[in-house]
Design a protein around this motif. Sequence first.
Motif, PDB file in Angstrom:
ATOM      1  N   MET A   1     -63.679  34.283  25.009  1.00  0.00           N
ATOM      2  CA  MET A   1     -65.128  34.162  25.111  1.00  0.00           C
ATOM      3  C   MET A   1     -65.876  35.484  24.969  1.00  0.00           C
ATOM      4  N   HIS A   2     -65.332  36.557  25.526  1.00  0.00           N
ATOM      5  CA  HIS A   2     -66.111  37.798  25.587  1.00  0.00           C
ATOM      6  C   HIS A   2     -65.175  38.986  25.709  1.00  0.00           C
ATOM      7  N   MET A   3     -65.708  40.161  25.362  1.00  0.00           N
ATOM      8  CA  MET A   3     -64.982  41.415  25.486  1.00  0.00           C
ATOM      9  C   MET A   3     -65.915  42.454  26.100  1.00  0.00           C
ATOM     10  N   GLU A   4     -65.340  43.376  26.855  1.00  0.00           N
ATOM     11  CA  GLU A   4     -66.134  44.465  27.438  1.00  0.00           C
ATOM     12  C   GLU A   4     -65.263  45.717  27.530  1.00  0.00           C
ATOM     13  N   PHE A   5     -65.755  46.818  26.961  1.00  0.00           N
ATOM     14  CA  PHE A   5     -65.044  48.076  27.033  1.00  0.00           C
ATOM     15  C   PHE A   5     -65.378  48.801  28.325  1.00  0.00           C
ATOM     16  N   THR A   6     -64.383  49.493  28.887  1.00  0.00           N
ATOM     17  CA  THR A   6     -64.678  50.417  29.969  1.00  0.00           C
ATOM     18  C   THR A   6     -65.593  51.507  29.416  1.00  0.00           C
ATOM     19  N   PRO A   7     -66.354  52.182  30.282  1.00  0.00           N
ATOM     20  CA  PRO A   7     -67.418  53.072  29.796  1.00  0.00           C
ATOM     21  C   PRO A   7     -66.989  54.090  28.745  1.00  0.00           C
ATOM     22  N   ARG A   8     -65.778  54.636  28.856  1.00  0.00           N
ATOM     23  CA  ARG A   8     -65.328  55.615  27.868  1.00  0.00           C
ATOM     24  C   ARG A   8     -64.383  55.020  26.827  1.00  0.00           C
ATOM     25  N   GLY A   9     -64.137  53.721  26.928  1.00  0.00           N
ATOM     26  CA  GLY A   9     -63.453  53.015  25.859  1.00  0.00           C
ATOM     27  C   GLY A   9     -61.947  53.055  25.860  1.00  0.00           C
ATOM     28  N   GLU A  10     -61.323  53.524  26.944  1.00  0.00           N
ATOM     29  CA  GLU A  10     -59.854  53.587  26.939  1.00  0.00           C
ATOM     30  C   GLU A  10     -59.220  52.215  27.109  1.00  0.00           C
ATOM     31  N   GLN A  11     -59.990  51.256  27.640  1.00  0.00           N
ATOM     32  CA  GLN A  11     -59.487  49.902  27.824  1.00  0.00           C
ATOM     33  C   GLN A  11     -60.563  48.894  27.449  1.00  0.00           C
ATOM     34  N   VAL A  12     -60.117  47.678  27.145  1.00  0.00           N
ATOM     35  CA  VAL A  12     -61.032  46.579  26.888  1.00  0.00           C
ATOM     36  C   VAL A  12     -60.561  45.378  27.701  1.00  0.00           C
ATOM     37  N   TRP A  13     -61.517  44.696  28.328  1.00  0.00           N
ATOM     38  CA  TRP A  13     -61.239  43.484  29.095  1.00  0.00           C
ATOM     39  C   TRP A  13     -61.655  42.290  28.245  1.00  0.00           C
ATOM     40  N   ILE A  14     -60.800  41.274  28.187  1.00  0.00           N
ATOM     41  CA  ILE A  14     -61.039  40.106  27.338  1.00  0.00           C
ATOM     42  C   ILE A  14     -60.855  38.837  28.174  1.00  0.00           C
ATOM     43  N   SER A  15     -61.841  37.943  28.124  1.00  0.00           N
ATOM     44  CA  SER A  15     -61.745  36.689  28.866  1.00  0.00           C
ATOM     45  C   SER A  15     -61.181  35.586  27.983  1.00  0.00           C
ATOM     46  N   ALA A  16     -60.180  34.894  28.505  1.00  0.00           N
ATOM     47  CA  ALA A  16     -59.584  33.740  27.829  1.00  0.00           C
ATOM     48  C   ALA A  16     -59.860  32.516  28.704  1.00  0.00           C
ATOM     49  N   ARG A  17     -60.928  31.808  28.380  1.00  0.00           N
ATOM     50  CA  ARG A  17     -61.449  30.749  29.261  1.00  0.00           C
ATOM     51  C   ARG A  17     -60.414  29.671  29.558  1.00  0.00           C
ATOM     52  N   ASP A  18     -59.806  29.115  28.529  1.00  0.00           N
ATOM     53  CA  ASP A  18     -58.922  27.968  28.732  1.00  0.00           C
ATOM     54  C   ASP A  18     -57.536  28.353  29.226  1.00  0.00           C
ATOM     55  N   SER A  19     -57.249  29.648  29.274  1.00  0.00           N
ATOM     56  CA  SER A  19     -56.008  30.131  29.883  1.00  0.00           C
ATOM     57  C   SER A  19     -56.237  30.656  31.292  1.00  0.00           C
ATOM     58  N   ASP A  20     -57.489  30.593  31.750  1.00  0.00           N
ATOM     59  CA  ASP A  20     -57.848  31.008  33.109  1.00  0.00           C
ATOM     60  C   ASP A  20     -57.378  32.422  33.427  1.00  0.00           C
ATOM     61  N   ARG A  21     -57.692  33.346  32.519  1.00  0.00           N
ATOM     62  CA  ARG A  21     -57.279  34.718  32.784  1.00  0.00           C
ATOM     63  C   ARG A  21     -58.147  35.712  32.027  1.00  0.00           C
ATOM     64  N   VAL A  22     -58.155  36.934  32.558  1.00  0.00           N
ATOM     65  CA  VAL A  22     -58.747  38.092  31.899  1.00  0.00           C
ATOM     66  C   VAL A  22     -57.608  39.037  31.560  1.00  0.00           C
ATOM     67  N   VAL A  23     -57.533  39.431  30.301  1.00  0.00           N
ATOM     68  CA  VAL A  23     -56.447  40.294  29.835  1.00  0.00           C
ATOM     69  C   VAL A  23     -57.027  41.663  29.489  1.00  0.00           C
ATOM     70  N   ILE A  24     -56.339  42.709  29.919  1.00  0.00           N
ATOM     71  CA  ILE A  24     -56.807  44.080  29.735  1.00  0.00           C
ATOM     72  C   ILE A  24     -55.850  44.798  28.786  1.00  0.00           C
ATOM     73  N   TYR A  25     -56.427  45.418  27.739  1.00  0.00           N
ATOM     74  CA  TYR A  25     -55.631  46.133  26.747  1.00  0.00           C
ATOM     75  C   TYR A  25     -55.967  47.622  26.743  1.00  0.00           C
ATOM     76  N   ASP A  26     -54.956  48.429  26.456  1.00  0.00           N
ATOM     77  CA  ASP A  26     -55.152  49.832  26.124  1.00  0.00           C
ATOM     78  C   ASP A  26     -55.625  49.878  24.671  1.00  0.00           C
ATOM     79  N   THR A  27     -56.795  50.473  24.421  1.00  0.00           N
ATOM     80  CA  THR A  27     -57.358  50.421  23.073  1.00  0.00           C
ATOM     81  C   THR A  27     -56.706  51.413  22.114  1.00  0.00           C
ATOM     82  N   ARG A  28     -55.884  52.327  22.622  1.00  0.00           N
ATOM     83  CA  ARG A  28     -55.173  53.254  21.742  1.00  0.00           C
ATOM     84  C   ARG A  28     -53.844  52.653  21.286  1.00  0.00           C
ATOM     85  N   THR A  29     -53.075  52.125  22.252  1.00  0.00           N
ATOM     86  CA  THR A  29     -51.768  51.567  21.914  1.00  0.00           C
ATOM     87  C   THR A  29     -51.843  50.087  21.545  1.00  0.00           C
ATOM     88  N   LEU A  30     -52.949  49.438  21.922  1.00  0.00           N
ATOM     89  CA  LEU A  30     -53.154  47.994  21.733  1.00  0.00           C
ATOM     90  C   LEU A  30     -52.150  47.168  22.531  1.00  0.00           C
TER      91      LEU A  30
END
Length: 400
Positions: free
Chosen positions: A346-375
């Motif tokens: 549904m949505h994505m949000e970067f931490t203020p300096r962009g080292e991580q991104v939070w992603i909401s997966a509505r139908d999986s009932d979870r928020v997944v956090i990625y390192d934006t450098r290593t993915l």
Amino acid sequence: MLSQGFRKPLVAVSLTALLTGCQATPNAELRGTGDLGVVVERATGSLAVVDTSEHRLLARVEGLGDLSHASVKFSRDARYAFVFGRDGGLSRVDLLTGTITHRVMQSGNSIGGAISQDGSLVAVANYEPGGVRLFDSETLEPVANIPATYRDEAGQEQRSKVVGLVDAPGNRFVYSLFEADAIHVVNMSGKTPEVTRFTDIGEAPYDALIGPNGRHYIAGLFGEDGLVLLDLWHLEDGVQRILPDYGRGEARLPVYKMPHLEGWAMAGGEAWLPAVGRHEVLVADTDNWSLTGRISVHGQPIFVMRRPDERQVWVNFAHPNNDVVQVIDTERREVVATLSPGEAVMHMEFTPRGEQVWISARDSDRVVIYDTRTLEEVARLPSESPSGIFFTDRAHRIGL
């Protein structure tokens, strides 16, 4: 140089003021708010308050009504979250105590809001009845009601849905009128609203954004190809059409979900935006607003968001291709990764300096956090039907 004897009373006064402030809110955790955020849990009408540094849930605030298309803005001090519910509810949430401090039912159907430049006013965009209502940010007491009126082909006055509401410098608000094909600018620097109207801008503006410096307001058109641009430094120049022919000669696909322009990427002197009804991300030169590129992607883009350093653009998609996120390298102008956070992203949000991104997966009932450098995935949090994710650094950014 100050003497030791002069310093001590200053320290004493400072401690007294600090203790007085703490006593005013005895249940609030003594901490900063810069690494806080919220996750909208649409199925339960709740808001999860999260710590973005420690990847943990701090509190869950319930009783916020219909959050099926909710958005969130933050107070100037980043302590309070203003939650705009689809049912017309406007709520003020204390992030430190995890409580609702104020709540009003201000319309029958609303679609988002904005905070004035000085932080004193909250504006709400309403579908039903069409218009914008303004409230005091401390008390949620009403300040002004501005109907979104227009004349139909028969000359009858009608109300239009309001979309694309943003804040602008000078304590102004800018928004579009879907049925009226119009843009309104409301100046709240005085005691009463001053409204400047621009009509016949294009067919069915569906959403809008404002550039990071607050100068250009750009609305997307659903009824025709192209966008419209309003220079807020020079309102006398009126509305300018940009990218009018990006889909010339091409059949538009069925549109399953409207793209969201708020948050689309301004990177390296270029704008990266979703194409309506196409599996493409468009790239435009922000100097002359000419189309400079098209990038084929997995599906119909919804959010096209830049990493804060502008090296990457992250894209999520409409149904039925909404279980992946793609990462575009802005220098190479190509997709470099396809990730699978879960079902119904549904949505994505970067931490203020962009080292991580939070992603909401509505139908999986979870928020997944990625390192934006290593993915690589670094954490995940359980959440009930999560949708919008909003971090408090938005409090200090125009239009967010």
